[in-house]
Design a protein around this motif. Structure first.
Motif, short mmCIF file in Angstrom:
data_model
loop_
_atom_site.label_atom_id
_atom_site.label_comp_id
_atom_site.label_asym_id
_atom_site.label_seq_id
_atom_site.Cartn_x
_atom_site.Cartn_y
_atom_site.Cartn_z
N ILE A 149 6.85 22.79 9.88
CA ILE A 149 5.85 22.47 8.87
C ILE A 149 4.75 23.50 8.99
O ILE A 149 4.56 24.09 10.05
N ASN A 150 4.01 23.74 7.90
CA ASN A 150 2.96 24.73 8.00
C ASN A 150 1.72 24.13 8.63
O ASN A 150 1.65 22.93 8.91
N THR A 151 0.70 24.99 8.83
CA THR A 151 -0.49 24.56 9.58
C THR A 151 -1.21 23.43 8.87
O THR A 151 -1.65 22.46 9.48
N ALA A 152 -1.36 23.55 7.54
CA ALA A 152 -2.07 22.50 6.80
C ALA A 152 -1.34 21.18 6.91
O ALA A 152 -1.93 20.12 7.08
N ALA A 153 0.02 21.22 6.81
CA ALA A 153 0.79 19.98 6.93
C ALA A 153 0.63 19.39 8.31
O ALA A 153 0.50 18.18 8.49
N GLN A 154 0.62 20.22 9.32
CA GLN A 154 0.46 19.70 10.69
C GLN A 154 -0.86 18.97 10.83
O GLN A 154 -0.92 17.89 11.37
N ARG A 155 -1.96 19.57 10.34
CA ARG A 155 -3.26 18.93 10.46
C ARG A 155 -3.30 17.61 9.71
O ARG A 155 -3.81 16.61 10.18
N THR A 156 -2.69 17.58 8.53
CA THR A 156 -2.65 16.34 7.75
C THR A 156 -1.87 15.26 8.47
O THR A 156 -2.29 14.11 8.54
N GLN A 214 0.85 -1.19 0.00
CA GLN A 214 0.00 0.00 0.00
C GLN A 214 0.89 1.24 0.00
O GLN A 214 1.81 1.35 0.79
N GLN A 215 0.60 2.16 -0.89
CA GLN A 215 1.43 3.35 -1.01
C GLN A 215 0.64 4.59 -0.63
O GLN A 215 -0.59 4.59 -0.64
N ARG A 216 1.35 5.61 -0.25
CA ARG A 216 0.77 6.91 0.02
C ARG A 216 1.65 7.96 -0.66
O ARG A 216 2.72 7.62 -1.20
N PHE A 217 1.20 9.23 -0.61
CA PHE A 217 1.87 10.27 -1.36
C PHE A 217 2.21 11.45 -0.46
O PHE A 217 1.51 11.74 0.51
N VAL A 267 -0.40 13.47 2.00
CA VAL A 267 -1.72 13.52 1.38
C VAL A 267 -2.68 12.66 2.20
O VAL A 267 -2.36 11.54 2.60
N PHE A 268 -3.87 13.21 2.45
CA PHE A 268 -4.91 12.46 3.16
C PHE A 268 -6.22 12.61 2.41
O PHE A 268 -6.58 13.72 2.04
N PRO A 269 -6.95 11.51 2.17
CA PRO A 269 -6.59 10.13 2.52
C PRO A 269 -5.38 9.64 1.73
O PRO A 269 -5.09 10.17 0.65
N PRO A 270 -4.69 8.62 2.26
CA PRO A 270 -3.41 8.24 1.66
C PRO A 270 -3.49 7.86 0.18
O PRO A 270 -2.56 8.09 -0.57
N SER A 271 -4.62 7.27 -0.25
CA SER A 271 -4.71 6.81 -1.64
C SER A 271 -5.20 7.88 -2.60
O SER A 271 -5.36 7.62 -3.78
#
Length: 1052
Positions: free
Chosen positions: A996-1003, A904-907, A924-928
């Motif tokens: 990391i920025n805010t969006a990255a932290q939430r992800t 299973q891969q994610r990005f 990236v969320f969701p991972p797929s």
């Protein structure tokens, strides 16, 4: 401190001198030395025939062979190092003179001391050499009763303890107000002292302000409790019968007393209550107290007068007066008005209560006087009274009626007011008439009479009575004019039929004066009069009619009119004429109805008798009501109208009804037109056509009515296609599609609407036949599996094609034999999609890592795909990385995933801008997902974006051969108040130099499920040369460990 000298002996510790052996020895041995702290100490040591190395040791630690003793700046070796050739070791101790540290008391100095008790005072002076001498003082007097104790704590430190061994002294009164000073002194002029407070018990309290034992209720009693002496001063509190009343007091240090003021409002409940004041301080084991008992003088709380105060004139009253508890008990007296009654008796006054009984015969003159019960308390010199008004009943004296004169006539229906008056009596008289009013001398009641014939010369009576139980009456009469009291029409004929002659007789009842009769149908025949009831006159008349069916249910009215009263009375006779069934001119000849509704064919028929039997005929067949099967839907209403439920198109046509009663038979016909919504069906479904040919889709409708432009067509696919030509031929709709492509394949909807809801529709599938086409994306060209013989690999090949597609497999160019148990093939078909799966059991790297070729073929052609079975590995890079949209603070990106490496891969998206010191990463969320929006960016800023894939083994390179996608955000008007998280410049710092920025932290938080600081993503640009390869490798190992932890967290 222990200093040791070590001599290092050489390999031959002995030397030969003139045939003898000489050994090294101490010439001058080190001696114990005592010096004052801060002075220089010199330790002497000389060795004869010294050989080897000489070292000093301090407390077992060698100081080194060098003369400067490096590491010990305060130590050094002096003298000639060459004296002596052999060595010998001895121990040495030297001492320092140390003044004592500040003394301290080893005891609890915070707790006050109680006078008369014994206490031990201990003073400690530590760290002195030689032993310190301690002197104790109490106040300003030297204490000679001291004992000294010495002991050694270590070689170089000494503690001295001096204590007053069980030294005791008794505190005198002069120490009550002032603290005692205890001083501990040592020769170094460092002293320690503490202040001592002594405690003494107070004197017993006294109560001031209670001169007499007796106190009146409701008085505010002010008492003072005083307690003298004591150290500290006493605390005071008041109690009443053991219940605490007050816990406040005041202290007077100068006068050496404590005082507490108690303000108590006395109530009867305080009688014989015990007031107590208690004092105490730290010394008293139990509180000191003083008590006083008080006697309360109070009046009775309630005075109750019982018994009835109402009686008829001449009767006796029996009353009682009861006084509740009082101190002392009260005396009771009775008063009627201002006259004292003597015929009283006093009852029991035990328990401080008193009761008195009284008997008295009443007269009407005593009505309204106050009857008073007086209770006098000799102790308080106050009295309490209870009064009530006496009510004596006696009958009225006179009754009369105010009415019109008897010779004045009134119309029937008019209103006459009759007023009855009554004077005297108590209470006021109750009259038999309804409306009652009052006046000064008595009562009046008005009777409102709406006159009728029965009131003519009738006698009215008014009765007056009250609770004295005696009645007197008055009488009057009225004269009334009225219309006939009754009207009646009679006939000799019992049955009336069409064409016969009817004779009616009208009789008017009593009227005053006489009335005249008239008819609304036919001429007046004659009339006659005679005497009747209520003093009136009765009148008679007759009428003849030729009967027709139109007379049925009509009313013949007979009216008796009085010219004097200008009004009359009337009655009617309803005609019941028998005739055969007749159909109304309004009977409809055609009825329209919608299919599936209920058809109501009205039947407008009249007949007498009304019991009509009707039958319905359709297509010359009789309809039977309530029969099962074909005619179950037919229903007759009460008026024989025909109701057809769930009408179908087969019910249309002509309906005939025949009706019959006892007088005859008649019939009529009605046409039923059934209209219905269209139903539609495909003439052929599905429709097969080869790619590029012409397709004809036809649907046929059944409807009433059939209208033009009744058909319409709709494509049911998601993507838009060019529709064909639409035509209509009577009940058929036709869609013609020229030069068919694969995009035309799918379902089409044919809709028929003739204006009657609901429209009908049907689906026709257009199947476009084409040769097979295999799916050949990155995920279809590779399959990964471990080659250790423990796993099973599934190699999948999917083709789209019509008609049916068959598959064949080759391995390394050779046709596969599926008789081998290690290989099996399964084909699944869903519409135009056909999937063939080859399962390889116990994959072997040697035998199965090969190229598998899948060939799909049908009658129109074939297609082929090579699939490589490889070992599990990190994923391949994504491809076709592109921008979807851009805003002032966000960018939406899209890519095509590569081969996942068998896992299973994610990005992860990497980006930066010109002023950033490092790359920023977003999982990236969701991972797929293959589309993601990066938020928290700055307006009008150019960012460089990249994306790669990760799985449990590792990560791929960046998409499109490490290509960078440069995107500039659009402009945005910045508001005055701005959220701190709205720009990319707001970062959350997790570790040093890692952001990391805010969006990255939430992800990351959503993806990992861990704390915010558990995922750290950092990459500095290669221009930061200070890191080197080692730092990058360390961060890479760190990221791999974090990814493994995240994977274990997900698996868990």
């Amino acid at each position: 401190m222990l200093v040791v000298l070590f001599l290092h002996l050489p390999p031959s510790p002995f030397l030969m001198f003139a045939g003898t052996q000489a050994q090294q020895a101490f010439r001058t041995e080190p001696r114990n030395l005592t010096v004052r702290m801060g002075a220089t100490a010199v330790l002497r040591c000389e060795v004869l025939r010294a050989s080897g190395t000489v070292q000093w040791a301090k407390d077992g630690l060698l100081l080194g062979p060098q003369r400067s003793l490096p590491g010990f700046p305060r130590y050094s070796m002096i003298g000639n190092p060459k004296r002596g050739k052999q060595g010998y070791s001895r121990n040495m101790v030297y001492g320092l003179l140390i003044p004592p540290s500040k003394p301290y008391f080893d005891m609890d100095v915070a707790t006050p001391w109680v006078a008369g008790k014994k206490y031990t005072v201990t003073c400690v002076a530590a760290d002195a050499k030689p032993l310190a001498k301690i002197t104790l003082y109490k106040g300003e007097v030297f204490s000679s009763q001291c004992s000294f104790f010495f002991f050694m704590l270590s070689y170089w430190s000494l503690h001295v303890f001096i204590s007053l061994s069980y030294y005791s002294f008794f505190l005198l009164s002069l120490f009550l107000l002032f603290p005692v000073l205890i001083l501990c002194a040592v020769p170094s002029c460092q002293n320690q002292f503490f202040s001592l407070f002594l405690t003494v018990a107070p004197q017993p309290p006294v109560i001031l302000g209670l001169e007499r034992k007796e106190v009146k209720a409701e008085r505010m009693l002010v008492l003072e409790c005083v307690s003298y002496g004591g150290n500290p001063l006493a605390t005071l509190h008041w109690t009443k019968n053991g219940e605490v009343l007050s816990t406040t007091w005041e202290e007077d240090v100068v006068a050496q007393k404590s005082s507490s003021i108690l303000k108590l409002k006395i109530t009867p409940a305080d009688n014989q209550a015990e007031l107590c004041c208690e004092s105490s301080n730290l010394v008293t084991r139990s509180p000191l107290s003083v008590s006083r008992k008080i006697t309360v003088l109070f009046e009775p709380a309630e005075l109750t007068l019982s018994g009835s105060l109402t009686a008829i004139e001449g009767q006796e009253l029996n009353l009682s007066c009861y006084a509740t508890s009082s101190n002392p008990p009260v005396d009771i007296r009775w008063w009627l008005g201002y006259k004292e009654l003597n015929n009283t008796s006093v009852g029991d006054n035990g328990g401080m209560t008193t009761m008195s009984n009284m008997t008295h015969r009443v007269s009407r003159e005593e009505h309204g006087l106050k009857l008073t019960c007086e209770a006098f308390n000799k102790g308080t010199h106050f009295s309490k009274t209870q009064s009530a008004e006496l009510s004596v009943y006696y009958p009225p004296q006179k009754v009369w009626i105010n009415a019109p004169a008897q010779d004045v006539p009134f119309r029937s229906g008019s209103t006459v007011h009759l007023v009855c008056f009554a004077t005297g009596g108590n209470p006021k008289a109750t009259l038999t008439w309804l409306k009652q009013t009052s006046f000064d001398m008595g009562v009046a009641q008005e009777l409102i009479v709406v006159l009728t014939a029965s009131d003519n010369m009738a006698s009215y009576r008014c009765d007056a009575t009250n609770k004295a139980k005696k009645t007197i009456s008055a009488y009057t009469k009225l004269r009334v004019h009225f219309t006939p009291v009754s009207m009646k029409i009679t006939t000799q004929q019992e049955v009336l039929r069409q064409g016969e002659v009817l004779t009616l007789e009208c009789q008017a009842g009593s009227s005053n004066p006489m009335a005249n009769i008239s008819w609304i149908l036919g001429p007046l025949r004659f009339q006659e009069s005679k005497g009747a009831q209520f003093g009136g006159i009765s009148v008679h008349s007759s009428l003849s009619l030729n009967l027709t069916s139109q007379h049925h249910n009509q009313k013949v009215i007979c009216q008796a009119y009085s010219h004097v009263l200008a009004e009359g009375a009337n009655t009617f006779y309803k005609l019941n004429v028998l005739y055969p069934p007749e159909f109304s001119p309004d009977q409809p000849t055609e009825v329209q109805v919608l299919e599936d509704d209920t058809a109501a064919i009205p039947l407008l028929v009249s007949a007498n008798p009304e019991e009509v039997s009707c039958i319905w005929l359709h297509r010359r067949e009789k309809l039977v009501k309530g029969d099962l099967g074909l005619y179950f839907r037919y229903h007759w209403l009460e008026d024989y109208s025909l109701e057809i439920r769930n009408v179908s198109r087969k019910d249309a046509g002509v309906y005939t009804v025949e009706c019959e009663n006892d007088e005859g038979v008649n019939q009529t016909s009605i046409t039923l037109d059934v209209q219905y919504a269209p139903s539609v069906k495909a003439e052929k479904d599905p429709v097969f056509v080869n790619l590029g040919e012409t397709a004809d889709l036809i649907c046929v409708a059944d409807a009433n009515p059939v209208i033009s432009a009744m058909f319409s067509w709709k494509w049911l696919g998601e993507e838009e296609v060019e529709m064909g030509e639409e035509t209509q031929q009577d009940e058929s709709g036709l869609l013609t599609i020229y030069n068919v492509t694969r995009a035309h394949a799918g379902h089409y909807k044919c809709l028929a609407d003739n204006g009657i809801a609901p429209p009908a529709s049907t689906h026709i599938q257009l199947v476009v036949q084409f040769k097979p086409e295999l799916r050949k994306g990155p995920q279809w060209r590779k399959v990964a599996s471990r080659g250790d013989g423990t796993t099973t690999a599934e190699i999948m090949c999917q083709a789209e094609g019509i008609p049916r597609v068959d598959f064949s497999w080759e391995k390394n160019g050779l046709l596969m034999d599926f008789a081998n148990p290690r290989y099996e093939e399964v084909t699944v078909r869903e519409g135009a999609f056909h999937t063939s799966t080859v399962r390889v059991v116990n994959v072997s790297a040697l035998l199965d890592y090969a190229v598998f070729s899948c060939t799909a073929r049908n009658s129109l052609g074939e297609d082929k795909l090579d699939i490589q079975l490889v070992s599990t590995n990190h994923p391949d890079p994504p491809s076709s990385f592109r921008q979807v949209s851009v805003g002032h603070d966000s960018v939406t990106l899209e890519w095509i995933p590569g081969f996942n490496g068998g896992l299973q891969q994610r990005f992860r998206i990497r980006y930066r801008w010109d002023q950033s010191v490092s790359f920023l990463y977003v999982d990236v969320f969701p991972p797929s997902a293959t589309t993601f929006t990066v938020t928290g960016l700055q307006p009008v800023t150019t960012y460089n974006f990249s994306v790669n894939a990760l799985n449990a083994i590792g990560e791929s390179g960046y998409a499109d051969n490490n290509a960078v996608l440069a995107i500039t955000t659009v402009g945005h008007v910045i508001p005055l108040c701005r959220s701190s998280q709205s720009t990319a410049g707001n970062f959350n710092k997790y570790e040093s130099r890692e952001m990391i920025n805010t969006a990255a932290q939430r992800t990351l938080l959503i993806d990992s499920g861990s704390e915010a600081d558990s995922n750290v993503y950092e990459s500095y640009a290669e221009v930061r040369t200070g890191e080197g390869m080692r730092g990058r490798r360390a961060r890479r190992r760190k990221r791999k460990g974090q990814l493994k932890n995240m994977q274990r967290h997900k698996d868990g």
